[in-house]
Write an enzyme that holds these catalytic residues in place. Structure first.
Site, PDB file in Angstrom:
ATOM      1  N   ARG A 156       0.817  -1.197   0.000  1.00 34.28           N
ATOM      2  CA  ARG A 156       0.000   0.000   0.000  1.00 34.28           C
ATOM      3  C   ARG A 156       0.860   1.260   0.000  1.00 34.28           C
ATOM      4  O   ARG A 156       0.349   2.361   0.183  1.00 34.28           O
ATOM      5  CB  ARG A 156      -0.847  -0.016   1.268  1.00 34.28           C
ATOM      6  CG  ARG A 156      -2.338   0.117   1.013  1.00 34.28           C
ATOM      7  CD  ARG A 156      -3.010  -0.026   2.365  1.00 34.28           C
ATOM      8  NE  ARG A 156      -4.391   0.296   2.349  1.00 34.28           N
ATOM      9  CZ  ARG A 156      -5.368  -0.611   2.409  1.00 34.28           C
ATOM     10  NH1 ARG A 156      -5.097  -1.890   2.400  1.00 34.28           N
ATOM     11  NH2 ARG A 156      -6.611  -0.222   2.469  1.00 34.28           N
ATOM     12  N   ARG A 212     -21.299  -0.550   3.802  1.00 32.84           N
ATOM     13  CA  ARG A 212     -20.657  -1.841   4.066  1.00 32.84           C
ATOM     14  C   ARG A 212     -20.888  -2.283   5.510  1.00 32.84           C
ATOM     15  O   ARG A 212     -20.807  -1.490   6.440  1.00 32.84           O
ATOM     16  CB  ARG A 212     -19.143  -1.754   3.808  1.00 32.84           C
ATOM     17  CG  ARG A 212     -18.404  -3.014   4.256  1.00 32.84           C
ATOM     18  CD  ARG A 212     -17.059  -3.163   3.600  1.00 32.84           C
ATOM     19  NE  ARG A 212     -16.113  -2.130   3.994  1.00 32.84           N
ATOM     20  CZ  ARG A 212     -14.905  -2.013   3.455  1.00 32.84           C
ATOM     21  NH1 ARG A 212     -14.515  -2.840   2.500  1.00 32.84           N
ATOM     22  NH2 ARG A 212     -14.108  -1.050   3.847  1.00 32.84           N
TER      23      ARG A 212
HETATM   24  P1  ADP Z   1     -10.220  -1.513   2.616  1.00 31.62           P
HETATM   25  O1  ADP Z   1     -10.604  -2.952   2.352  1.00 31.62           O
HETATM   26  O2  ADP Z   1     -11.403  -0.662   2.840  1.00 31.62           O
HETATM   27  O3  ADP Z   1      -9.282  -0.965   1.604  1.00 31.62           O
HETATM   28  P2  ADP Z   1      -8.457  -2.596   4.582  1.00 31.62           P
HETATM   29  O4  ADP Z   1      -9.237  -3.555   5.374  1.00 31.62           O
HETATM   30  O5  ADP Z   1      -7.602  -3.143   3.498  1.00 31.62           O
HETATM   31  O6  ADP Z   1      -9.457  -1.519   4.005  1.00 31.62           O
HETATM   32  O7  ADP Z   1      -7.543  -1.708   5.524  1.00 31.62           O
HETATM   33  C1  ADP Z   1      -8.066  -1.087   6.682  1.00 31.62           C
HETATM   34  C2  ADP Z   1      -6.965  -0.305   7.368  1.00 31.62           C
HETATM   35  O8  ADP Z   1      -5.915  -1.193   7.773  1.00 31.62           O
HETATM   36  C3  ADP Z   1      -6.270   0.744   6.505  1.00 31.62           C
HETATM   37  O9  ADP Z   1      -6.962   1.983   6.488  1.00 31.62           O
HETATM   38  C4  ADP Z   1      -4.914   0.850   7.221  1.00 31.62           C
HETATM   39  O10 ADP Z   1      -5.023   1.606   8.425  1.00 31.62           O
HETATM   40  C5  ADP Z   1      -4.645  -0.582   7.615  1.00 31.62           C
HETATM   41  N1  ADP Z   1      -3.901  -1.309   6.558  1.00 31.62           N
HETATM   42  C6  ADP Z   1      -4.334  -2.379   5.834  1.00 31.62           C
HETATM   43  N2  ADP Z   1      -3.391  -2.796   4.971  1.00 31.62           N
HETATM   44  C7  ADP Z   1      -2.323  -1.951   5.140  1.00 31.62           C
HETATM   45  C8  ADP Z   1      -1.033  -1.846   4.536  1.00 31.62           C
HETATM   46  N3  ADP Z   1      -0.633  -2.689   3.549  1.00 31.62           N
HETATM   47  N4  ADP Z   1      -0.214  -0.861   4.973  1.00 31.62           N
HETATM   48  C9  ADP Z   1      -0.579  -0.018   5.948  1.00 31.62           C
HETATM   49  N5  ADP Z   1      -1.780  -0.046   6.554  1.00 31.62           N
HETATM   50  C10 ADP Z   1      -2.646  -1.013   6.161  1.00 31.62           C
HETATM   51  P1  ADP Z   2     -12.531  -3.403  -0.486  1.00 29.85           P
HETATM   52  O1  ADP Z   2     -12.051  -4.728   0.040  1.00 29.85           O
HETATM   53  O2  ADP Z   2     -11.863  -3.015  -1.779  1.00 29.85           O
HETATM   54  O3  ADP Z   2     -12.458  -2.302   0.531  1.00 29.85           O
HETATM   55  P2  ADP Z   2     -15.213  -4.630  -0.421  1.00 29.85           P
HETATM   56  O4  ADP Z   2     -15.038  -5.870  -1.217  1.00 29.85           O
HETATM   57  O5  ADP Z   2     -15.302  -4.754   1.044  1.00 29.85           O
HETATM   58  O6  ADP Z   2     -14.088  -3.541  -0.861  1.00 29.85           O
HETATM   59  O7  ADP Z   2     -16.524  -3.885  -0.967  1.00 29.85           O
HETATM   60  C1  ADP Z   2     -16.974  -2.662  -0.376  1.00 29.85           C
HETATM   61  C2  ADP Z   2     -18.500  -2.664  -0.289  1.00 29.85           C
HETATM   62  O8  ADP Z   2     -19.072  -2.657  -1.600  1.00 29.85           O
HETATM   63  C3  ADP Z   2     -19.070  -3.906   0.413  1.00 29.85           C
HETATM   64  O9  ADP Z   2     -20.203  -3.492   1.167  1.00 29.85           O
HETATM   65  C4  ADP Z   2     -19.506  -4.810  -0.730  1.00 29.85           C
HETATM   66  O10 ADP Z   2     -20.627  -5.636  -0.367  1.00 29.85           O
HETATM   67  C5  ADP Z   2     -19.896  -3.808  -1.824  1.00 29.85           C
HETATM   68  N1  ADP Z   2     -19.578  -4.292  -3.189  1.00 29.85           N
HETATM   69  C6  ADP Z   2     -18.516  -5.028  -3.602  1.00 29.85           C
HETATM   70  N2  ADP Z   2     -18.559  -5.250  -4.939  1.00 29.85           N
HETATM   71  C7  ADP Z   2     -19.665  -4.612  -5.392  1.00 29.85           C
HETATM   72  C8  ADP Z   2     -20.263  -4.468  -6.691  1.00 29.85           C
HETATM   73  N3  ADP Z   2     -19.713  -5.003  -7.795  1.00 29.85           N
HETATM   74  N4  ADP Z   2     -21.399  -3.735  -6.778  1.00 29.85           N
HETATM   75  C9  ADP Z   2     -21.956  -3.187  -5.669  1.00 29.85           C
HETATM   76  N5  ADP Z   2     -21.456  -3.281  -4.416  1.00 29.85           N
HETATM   77  C10 ADP Z   2     -20.324  -3.990  -4.273  1.00 29.85           C
END
Ligand code: ADP
Ligand code: ADP
Ligand code: ZN
Length: 214
Positions: free
Chosen positions: A88, A127
């Site tokens: 990231r 979500r």
């Molecule tokens: P999302 O799926 O919405 O992108 P994540 O679950 O991947 O969110 O990440 C949630 C939080 O965990 C980030 O906002 C950050 O604080 C931390 N995090 C996750 N992956 C990383 C990474 N590779 N480096 C630094 N922080 C991370």
């Molecule tokens: P990320 O891991 O990149 O943060 P998520 O997979 O958790 O993203 O998805 C974020 C939100 O969007 C979740 O609430 C999920 O159910 C919804 N979502 C994921 N894919 C789609 C799609 N193709 N269309 C509409 N909503 C979606």
């Protein structure tokens, strides 16, 4: 095979990762999920990362790379992993290239999910996440069971503390400033598949599988 799933927060990485990891036959490694497990279990690492996560900032690179290093040393990761949310930052990317290089394992491809900011806000503020297995739901497009529990494991489904609009905006800023620059570095080295993350979940899945010839 080491594959990276890229895309801003809420672009659908976690949603797509499950089927993709299964098809690739490698474990799904999501740093955010691992950090959240430490938060739930109240570990020392959990205490160190909570403040960063709550305000939508990245956890420091050294802490994150350490965590990934120990995950990669587990036997199931020997043949590859699907990374979701890692690397990231550019330092994390270079750490990964160095780490894999030393063991003669290489990155195969990047899938970059593209979703505009307004669609992201709608997705992420709706979500809901399972407190036990990490499955994600959406209040409108993919609701949990009527009693608010997880259809995979039955545990409670809640809103993540960092899935509120103010924090999402900060996470999008962190994505643009720290994560997005990785893509330029990656394009020089391996195939980067830029795909639209919009449309239905199945439609996006078909796009991903087709791009990787699966
Ligand atoms: P999302 O799926 O919405 O992108 P994540 O679950 O991947 O969110 O990440 C949630 C939080 O965990 C980030 O906002 C950050 O604080 C931390 N995090 C996750 N992956 C990383 C990474 N590779 N480096 C630094 N922080 C991370
Ligand atoms: P990320 O891991 O990149 O943060 P998520 O997979 O958790 O993203 O998805 C974020 C939100 O969007 C979740 O609430 C999920 O159910 C919804 N979502 C994921 N894919 C789609 C799609 N193709 N269309 C509409 N909503 C979606
Ligand atoms: Zn669950």
């Amino acid at each position: 095979m080491f594959v990276l799933l890229f895309g801003p927060p809420g672009s659908g990485k976690g949603t797509q990762a499950l089927a993709l990891a299964e098809r690739l036959g490698v474990p799904h490694v999501a740093t955010g999920d691992i950090f959240r497990k430490h938060l739930r279990e109240g570990t020392e690492l959990g205490r160190r990362v909570r403040a960063y996560m709550d305000r939508g900032a990245l956890v420091p690179d050294l802490v994150t790379c350490d965590l990934v290093g120990s995950r990669l040393s587990e036997p199931d990761a020997a043949r590859g992993v699907l990374f979701d949310g890692f690397p990231r930052s550019v330092p994390q990317l270079y750490w990964l290239i160095g780490h894999l290089g030393a063991s003669a394992r290489t990155l195969a491809a990047v899938v970059n999910l593209q979703v505009p900011d307004d669609a992201i806000l709608a997705r992420i503020t709706g979500r809901r996440t399972c407190t036990n297995c990490g499955a994600t739901y959406h209040t409108v497009s993919a609701p949990p069971l009527p009693d608010g529990s997880c259809s995979r494991c039955g545990a409670a489904v809640v809103q993540r503390k960092d899935d509120v609009e103010d924090v999402v905006r900060d996470r999008l800023v962190a994505y643009g400033a720290q994560t997005f620059p990785c893509l330029a570095e990656l394009r020089d080295r391996l195939p980067v598949h830029d795909l639209s993350g919009e449309g239905g979940i199945d439609e996006v899945q078909r796009r991903i599988f087709a791009s990787l010839a699966l």
